[in-house]
Design a protein around this motif. Structure first.
Motif, PDB file in Angstrom:
ATOM      1  N   ILE A  32       0.851  -1.185   0.000  1.00 25.70           N
ATOM      2  CA  ILE A  32       0.000   0.000   0.000  1.00 25.70           C
ATOM      3  C   ILE A  32       0.890   1.240   0.000  1.00 25.70           C
ATOM      4  CG2 ILE A  32      -1.751   1.307   1.239  1.00 25.70           C
ATOM      5  CD1 ILE A  32      -2.774  -1.298   0.032  1.00 25.70           C
ATOM      6  N   HIS A  33       0.570   2.158  -0.873  1.00 20.38           N
ATOM      7  CA  HIS A  33       1.332   3.395  -1.022  1.00 20.38           C
ATOM      8  C   HIS A  33       0.445   4.590  -0.736  1.00 20.38           C
ATOM      9  CE1 HIS A  33       3.052   0.353  -3.676  1.00 20.38           C
ATOM     10  NE2 HIS A  33       4.155   1.062  -3.828  1.00 20.38           N
ATOM     11  N   TRP A  34       1.053   5.656  -0.285  1.00 21.22           N
ATOM     12  CA  TRP A  34       0.410   6.969  -0.209  1.00 21.22           C
ATOM     13  C   TRP A  34       1.248   7.949  -1.035  1.00 21.22           C
ATOM     14  CZ3 TRP A  34      -4.283   7.959   1.894  1.00 21.22           C
ATOM     15  CH2 TRP A  34      -4.814   7.024   2.774  1.00 21.22           C
ATOM     16  N   PHE A  35       0.541   8.681  -1.901  1.00 19.57           N
ATOM     17  CA  PHE A  35       1.134   9.755  -2.675  1.00 19.57           C
ATOM     18  C   PHE A  35       0.341  11.021  -2.384  1.00 19.57           C
ATOM     19  CE2 PHE A  35       4.021   7.674  -5.735  1.00 19.57           C
ATOM     20  CZ  PHE A  35       3.707   6.348  -5.522  1.00 19.57           C
ATOM     21  N   ARG A  36       0.882  12.135  -2.764  1.00 24.60           N
ATOM     22  CA  ARG A  36       0.141  13.389  -2.626  1.00 24.60           C
ATOM     23  C   ARG A  36       0.489  14.317  -3.786  1.00 24.60           C
ATOM     24  NH1 ARG A  36       3.131  16.028   2.714  1.00 24.60           N
ATOM     25  NH2 ARG A  36       5.119  16.590   1.692  1.00 24.60           N
ATOM     26  N   GLU A  42       3.807  18.462  -9.019  1.00 24.96           N
ATOM     27  CA  GLU A  42       3.680  17.081  -9.456  1.00 24.96           C
ATOM     28  C   GLU A  42       3.364  16.174  -8.266  1.00 24.96           C
ATOM     29  OE1 GLU A  42       6.727  17.196 -13.297  1.00 24.96           O
ATOM     30  OE2 GLU A  42       7.167  15.918 -11.577  1.00 24.96           O
ATOM     31  N   ARG A  43       2.796  15.044  -8.582  1.00 22.44           N
ATOM     32  CA  ARG A  43       2.515  14.060  -7.548  1.00 22.44           C
ATOM     33  C   ARG A  43       3.817  13.543  -6.956  1.00 22.44           C
ATOM     34  NH1 ARG A  43      -0.554   9.358 -10.059  1.00 22.44           N
ATOM     35  NH2 ARG A  43       1.549   8.692 -10.673  1.00 22.44           N
ATOM     36  N   GLU A  44       3.838  13.339  -5.648  1.00 18.08           N
ATOM     37  CA  GLU A  44       5.044  12.851  -5.001  1.00 18.08           C
ATOM     38  C   GLU A  44       4.727  11.704  -4.050  1.00 18.08           C
ATOM     39  OE1 GLU A  44       7.028  15.522  -2.345  1.00 18.08           O
ATOM     40  OE2 GLU A  44       5.183  16.165  -1.365  1.00 18.08           O
ATOM     41  N   PHE A  45       5.698  10.850  -3.900  1.00 14.41           N
ATOM     42  CA  PHE A  45       5.585   9.717  -2.993  1.00 14.41           C
ATOM     43  C   PHE A  45       5.624  10.208  -1.547  1.00 14.41           C
ATOM     44  CE2 PHE A  45       6.228   5.555  -1.299  1.00 14.41           C
ATOM     45  CZ  PHE A  45       7.169   5.692  -0.292  1.00 14.41           C
ATOM     46  N   VAL A  46       4.805   9.582  -0.698  1.00 10.60           N
ATOM     47  CA  VAL A  46       4.777   9.930   0.717  1.00 10.60           C
ATOM     48  C   VAL A  46       5.255   8.763   1.576  1.00 10.60           C
ATOM     49  CG1 VAL A  46       3.316  10.610   2.660  1.00 10.60           C
ATOM     50  CG2 VAL A  46       2.919  11.588   0.385  1.00 10.60           C
ATOM     51  N   ALA A  47       4.593   7.618   1.428  1.00 12.48           N
ATOM     52  CA  ALA A  47       4.920   6.472   2.270  1.00 12.48           C
ATOM     53  C   ALA A  47       4.389   5.201   1.633  1.00 12.48           C
ATOM     54  CB  ALA A  47       4.316   6.635   3.666  1.00 12.48           C
ATOM     55  N   ALA A  48       4.959   4.074   2.045  1.00 13.85           N
ATOM     56  CA  ALA A  48       4.489   2.795   1.538  1.00 13.85           C
ATOM     57  C   ALA A  48       4.843   1.694   2.520  1.00 13.85           C
ATOM     58  CB  ALA A  48       5.093   2.494   0.161  1.00 13.85           C
ATOM     59  N   GLU A  49       4.065   0.630   2.469  1.00  9.42           N
ATOM     60  CA  GLU A  49       4.302  -0.526   3.328  1.00  9.42           C
ATOM     61  C   GLU A  49       4.065  -1.781   2.513  1.00  9.42           C
ATOM     62  OE1 GLU A  49       1.639  -0.961   6.623  1.00  9.42           O
ATOM     63  OE2 GLU A  49       2.978  -2.333   7.682  1.00  9.42           O
ATOM     64  N   VAL A  50       4.990  -2.725   2.590  1.00 13.38           N
ATOM     65  CA  VAL A  50       4.828  -3.966   1.841  1.00 13.38           C
ATOM     66  C   VAL A  50       3.706  -4.784   2.449  1.00 13.38           C
ATOM     67  CG1 VAL A  50       7.240  -4.000   1.137  1.00 13.38           C
ATOM     68  CG2 VAL A  50       6.552  -5.174   3.238  1.00 13.38           C
ATOM     69  N   GLY A  51       3.109  -5.641   1.612  1.00 13.18           N
ATOM     70  CA  GLY A  51       2.052  -6.509   2.087  1.00 13.18           C
ATOM     71  C   GLY A  51       2.638  -7.762   2.710  1.00 13.18           C
ATOM     72  N   ASP A  58      10.159  -2.942   5.642  1.00 11.93           N
ATOM     73  CA  ASP A  58       8.727  -3.113   5.492  1.00 11.93           C
ATOM     74  C   ASP A  58       8.052  -1.819   5.107  1.00 11.93           C
ATOM     75  OD1 ASP A  58       8.382  -5.380   8.312  1.00 11.93           O
ATOM     76  OD2 ASP A  58       8.828  -5.742   6.190  1.00 11.93           O
ATOM     77  N   LYS A  59       8.623  -0.702   5.554  1.00 11.22           N
ATOM     78  CA  LYS A  59       8.018   0.594   5.335  1.00 11.22           C
ATOM     79  C   LYS A  59       9.055   1.555   4.748  1.00 11.22           C
ATOM     80  CE  LYS A  59       4.869  -0.136   9.207  1.00 11.22           C
ATOM     81  NZ  LYS A  59       4.298   0.398  10.463  1.00 11.22           N
ATOM     82  N   LYS A  60       8.539   2.489   3.996  1.00 13.93           N
ATOM     83  CA  LYS A  60       9.398   3.480   3.369  1.00 13.93           C
ATOM     84  C   LYS A  60       8.709   4.829   3.436  1.00 13.93           C
ATOM     85  CE  LYS A  60      11.790   4.361  -1.030  1.00 13.93           C
ATOM     86  NZ  LYS A  60      11.999   3.847  -2.417  1.00 13.93           N
ATOM     87  N   TYR A  61       9.474   5.888   3.698  1.00 17.30           N
ATOM     88  CA  TYR A  61       8.921   7.230   3.799  1.00 17.30           C
ATOM     89  C   TYR A  61       9.759   8.206   2.992  1.00 17.30           C
ATOM     90  CZ  TYR A  61       6.408   5.369   7.851  1.00 17.30           C
ATOM     91  OH  TYR A  61       5.607   4.618   8.678  1.00 17.30           O
ATOM     92  N   SER A  62       9.099   9.244   2.500  1.00 13.67           N
ATOM     93  CA  SER A  62       9.855  10.321   1.887  1.00 13.67           C
ATOM     94  C   SER A  62      10.550  11.116   2.990  1.00 13.67           C
ATOM     95  CB  SER A  62       8.930  11.240   1.084  1.00 13.67           C
ATOM     96  OG  SER A  62       8.069  11.959   1.950  1.00 13.67           O
ATOM     97  N   ASP A  63      11.623  11.773   2.648  1.00 14.70           N
ATOM     98  CA  ASP A  63      12.366  12.552   3.638  1.00 14.70           C
ATOM     99  C   ASP A  63      11.506  13.664   4.231  1.00 14.70           C
ATOM    100  OD1 ASP A  63      15.559  12.382   1.880  1.00 14.70           O
ATOM    101  OD2 ASP A  63      14.595  10.997   3.273  1.00 14.70           O
ATOM    102  N   SER A  64      10.582  14.193   3.456  1.00 17.84           N
ATOM    103  CA  SER A  64       9.778  15.328   3.911  1.00 17.84           C
ATOM    104  C   SER A  64       8.782  14.951   5.008  1.00 17.84           C
ATOM    105  CB  SER A  64       9.041  15.964   2.731  1.00 17.84           C
ATOM    106  OG  SER A  64       8.154  15.033   2.142  1.00 17.84           O
ATOM    107  N   VAL A  65       8.461  13.672   5.141  1.00 18.59           N
ATOM    108  CA  VAL A  65       7.483  13.271   6.154  1.00 18.59           C
ATOM    109  C   VAL A  65       8.059  12.313   7.188  1.00 18.59           C
ATOM    110  CG1 VAL A  65       5.646  13.526   4.445  1.00 18.59           C
ATOM    111  CG2 VAL A  65       6.557  11.249   4.950  1.00 18.59           C
ATOM    112  N   LYS A  66       9.290  11.877   6.991  1.00 20.64           N
ATOM    113  CA  LYS A  66       9.894  10.910   7.910  1.00 20.64           C
ATOM    114  C   LYS A  66       9.924  11.475   9.323  1.00 20.64           C
ATOM    115  CE  LYS A  66      13.082   8.672   5.928  1.00 20.64           C
ATOM    116  NZ  LYS A  66      14.369   8.313   5.288  1.00 20.64           N
ATOM    117  N   GLY A  67       9.467  10.678  10.270  1.00 22.02           N
ATOM    118  CA  GLY A  67       9.418  11.120  11.656  1.00 22.02           C
ATOM    119  C   GLY A  67       8.133  11.822  12.033  1.00 22.02           C
ATOM    120  N   ARG A  68       7.328  12.190  11.051  1.00 17.70           N
ATOM    121  CA  ARG A  68       6.051  12.874  11.324  1.00 17.70           C
ATOM    122  C   ARG A  68       4.859  12.023  10.910  1.00 17.70           C
ATOM    123  NH1 ARG A  68       4.684  17.342   8.714  1.00 17.70           N
ATOM    124  NH2 ARG A  68       5.886  16.872   6.824  1.00 17.70           N
TER     125      ARG A  68
END
Length: 121
Positions: A32-36, A42-51, A58-68
């Motif tokens: 599952i991914h979240w974009f914004r 342009e659309r940008e990646f926010v976060a994702a988690e493998v199934g 297991d999880k990945k975050y963009s630098d702009s939202v990491k920790g928040r």
């Protein structure tokens, strides 16, 4: 089919939790991914988690939202979540959830309708 919900108006520093309801497929098999997409950007990646757990994070975050922001999922409810804390005006965007059986990818196969998050200063 995916449907994002939970958007709205929030003040800077506040929190918001988005939901992504998945139907028609077994969500546990999908990353599952979240974009914004912010106005005029342009659309940008926010976060994702493998199934299904694969080699690697297991999880990945963009630098702009990491920790928040934090992504999570409840496979029993076929619902994924994006918990957004310490919101900033630059987080204002339409947020989309997306899914892909291949894992975390740059362009997932399945997309839902977006939900608008507006953060006021």
């Amino acid at each position: 089919q995916l449907q994002a919900s939970g958007g709205g108006l929030e003040q800077a520093g506040g929190s918001r939790k988005l939901s992504c309801t998945v139907s028609g497929v077994t969500m546990s098999n999908y990353a599952i991914h979240w974009f914004r997409q912010a106005p005029g950007k342009e659309r940008e990646f926010v976060a994702a988690e493998v199934g299904i757990r694969l080699s690697g994070p297991d999880k990945k975050y963009s630098d702009s939202v990491k920790g928040r922001f934090a992504i999570s999922r409840d496979n029993s409810k076929n619902t994924a979540y994006l918990q957004m804390d310490s919101l900033k005006p630059e987080d204002t965007a339409v947020y989309y959830c997306a899914a892909d059986i291949r894992g975390i990818v740059t362009s997932p196969d399945y997309w839902g309708q977006g939900t608008l998050v507006t953060v006021s200063s």
